[in-house]
Scaffold this motif. Structure first.
Motif, short mmCIF file in Angstrom:
data_model
loop_
_atom_site.label_atom_id
_atom_site.label_comp_id
_atom_site.label_asym_id
_atom_site.label_seq_id
_atom_site.Cartn_x
_atom_site.Cartn_y
_atom_site.Cartn_z
N VAL A 167 -0.05 3.85 7.03
CA VAL A 167 -0.52 2.59 6.75
C VAL A 167 0.68 1.59 7.48
O VAL A 167 0.05 0.50 7.68
N ILE B 50 -12.22 1.16 -2.41
CA ILE B 50 -11.89 1.47 -0.86
C ILE B 50 -13.07 1.36 -0.30
O ILE B 50 -13.06 1.41 1.06
N VAL C 206 -8.65 -0.44 4.56
CA VAL C 206 -7.43 -0.64 4.27
C VAL C 206 -7.34 -2.41 3.80
O VAL C 206 -6.23 -2.48 3.22
N ARG D 172 -7.50 8.33 7.30
CA ARG D 172 -6.95 8.35 8.58
C ARG D 172 -6.59 9.77 9.15
O ARG D 172 -7.03 9.99 10.51
N THR E 120 0.78 -1.29 -0.07
CA THR E 120 0.04 0.13 0.03
C THR E 120 1.08 1.34 -0.16
O THR E 120 0.75 2.35 -0.78
N TYR F 96 -6.39 5.83 1.62
CA TYR F 96 -6.12 5.34 2.95
C TYR F 96 -5.57 6.49 3.89
O TYR F 96 -5.88 6.55 4.96
#
Length: 463
Positions: free
Chosen positions: A290, A202, A206, A380, A68, A376
């Protein structure tokens, strides 16, 4: 509007000027020396990146977190960005870009370690971490953590979303890309397809992103690297002169030769270092977001795995791109290398039949994976600022902006995204430098004492 664009462009240029470059590169050098050159552990780190740690805390495997991160960092900058650095800074920019990647490994190592050290667990068991939690928990600077998240959310909408979608749609709309009969794909069609594909990924969070990236990243990297190796083989008789030219022009103020106009050491260093920093994102604070989700038994194991992202992105991919482009100019000195995009197209066009296809697939997959990886990071950051309830709304906005980015002119967005990217780095660098003692302590405990297989029994706090 023109005046506003000029102001934004000037501010962005200042943010990515020498002060930021010196700060980032200085952090790389400081951490490299203080951590006893963690670059020497790169092969051990690569081995750990493909080793599962299923009995450990985390949401995805170490490889999933790495994939990722690589999806977000290996992007159009590795291809067009390197070409732009060469066109503006000469062939010496390639070496400065490579050197930046080598020293950036130490910074990426430190970011990964702090991500695990200061991560938290939500009520449903999800792991959250990154510079905002290192700033809040490690330094008690929640206000600076908020600033980092604001800049991350803004930068993500630009560099991680709209500009990547625009790069794909613009490329696919060019006539003759796959042959004389190809008329190009309308931008609204490619935009709609991209938006649907992003939404389908998505929606699973994750785990969905890491699974797709885990399959896509190895394919796109190997495919592109093989294309580079073919061109290097075709230009093999010129490789000696190519390497001499890159090294010489990186440190010589004189004209580089080989068809290049002399740019000087300062220009070569400026554009090479800036491109390297921008490409691998070491010090920017995005990758540790990540890394915090990884299943790992102690912070140092994930730190080592995280460090390999910079190795693959800059030390390998950017270096190969640089060798391809400079050797192509040496072999064909009549090339107009002032346009980075055209230079790249010319170099790959020398591969019979498949050259344009390799470049197109490389650019499309790199850009698409960047959209996934940055989605991602953005989620967050938004969750830290406003809570989990707004994630669904943000995902809808993210998908809509993929389509908007594909069909709109984004010259202003590029500049805004570049500027906020630079501003992301400052809070993260504060955390790295002030918490470097923590990084050294954990490294001594697990790596220098040969205890990498030990489990960290420290309880992960509940958010």
């Amino acid at each position: 509007m023109d005046k506003f664009e000029a102001i934004v462009s000037s501010v962005t240029s200042a943010l990515w000027g020498w002060p930021t470059i010196v700060l980032l590169l200085g952090t790389h050098l400081f951490l490299t020396v203080r951590l006893r050159f963690p670059q020497l552990q790169i092969f051990k780190a690569i081995r750990l990146s493909i080793t599962k740690d299923p009995d450990s805390h985390g949401d995805v495997s170490q490889f999933g977190a790495l994939a990722t991160s690589l999806a977000a960092t290996i992007g159009t900058g590795n291809i067009i960005g390197v070409a732009t650095a060469i066109s503006l800074g000469g062939p010496g920019a390639v070496l400065w870009c490579w050197i930046t990647g080598v020293f950036g490994i130490a910074t990426k190592y430190s970011e990964g370690l702090l991500a695990i050290k200061y991560r938290v667990r939500t009520s449903d068991g999800t792991m959250l971490g990154g510079p905002m939690y290192a700033l809040e928990r490690g330094l008690k600077m929640k206000w600076l953590a908020v600033i980092f998240c604001v800049f991350t959310a803004i930068a993500a909408l630009g560099i991680g979303n709209t500009v990547q979608a625009n790069a794909i749609s613009t490329l696919l709309s060019e006539p003759g890309l796959f042959g004389a009969s190809f008329e190009g794909i309308p931008v609204w069609i490619s935009g709609a397809v991209m938006a649907i594909m992003v939404a389908l990924v998505i929606i699973f969070g994750v785990k969905g992103i890491s699974k797709v990236c885990g399959a896509l990243v190895p394919f796109m990297a190997i495919f592109y690297v093989l294309g580079c190796l073919v061109i290097i083989f075709m230009n093999w008789n010129f490789m000696g002169e190519t390497i001499r030219l890159i090294v010489y022009s990186a440190f010589s103020p004189e004209a580089a030769g080989g068809g290049f106009v002399g740019t000087g050491v300062m220009m070569a260093a400026r554009y090479g270092i800036a491109r390297g920093l921008f490409s691998n994102e070491s010090g920017m604070g995005s990758a540790p977001i990540v890394a915090a989700a990884a299943q790992t038994r102690n912070p140092v194991r994930q730190a080592l795995v995280s460090s390999t992202a910079t190795f693959w992105d800059t030390v390998i991919v950017c270096a190969l791109t640089g060798l391809v482009l400079v050797s192509s100019i040496v072999a064909h000195p009549d090339i107009n290398y002032s346009d980075g995009a055209r230079l790249t197209q010319y170099a790959f066009g020398k591969i019979p039949y498949a050259g344009s296809l390799i470049l197109t697939i490389g650019l499309v997959t790199f850009a698409f994976s960047t959209i996934l990886g940055w989605s991602y990071y953005a989620e967050r950051a938004i969750e830290y600022l406003a809570g989990k309830k707004v994630i669904v709304v943000y995902r809808i906005l993210w998908v809509l902006l993929v389509f908007a980015g594909a069909v709109l002119d984004l010259s202003l967005v590029w500049d805004i995204a570049d500027g906020t990217n630079a501003l992301m780095a400052i809070p993260n660098l504060v955390a790295l430098l002030l918490l470097s003692g923590v990084v050294v302590k954990e490294t001594r405990k697990y790596l220098w004492s040969n205890r990498l297989d030990d489990y960290d029994t420290t309880e992960i706090p509940q958010k």
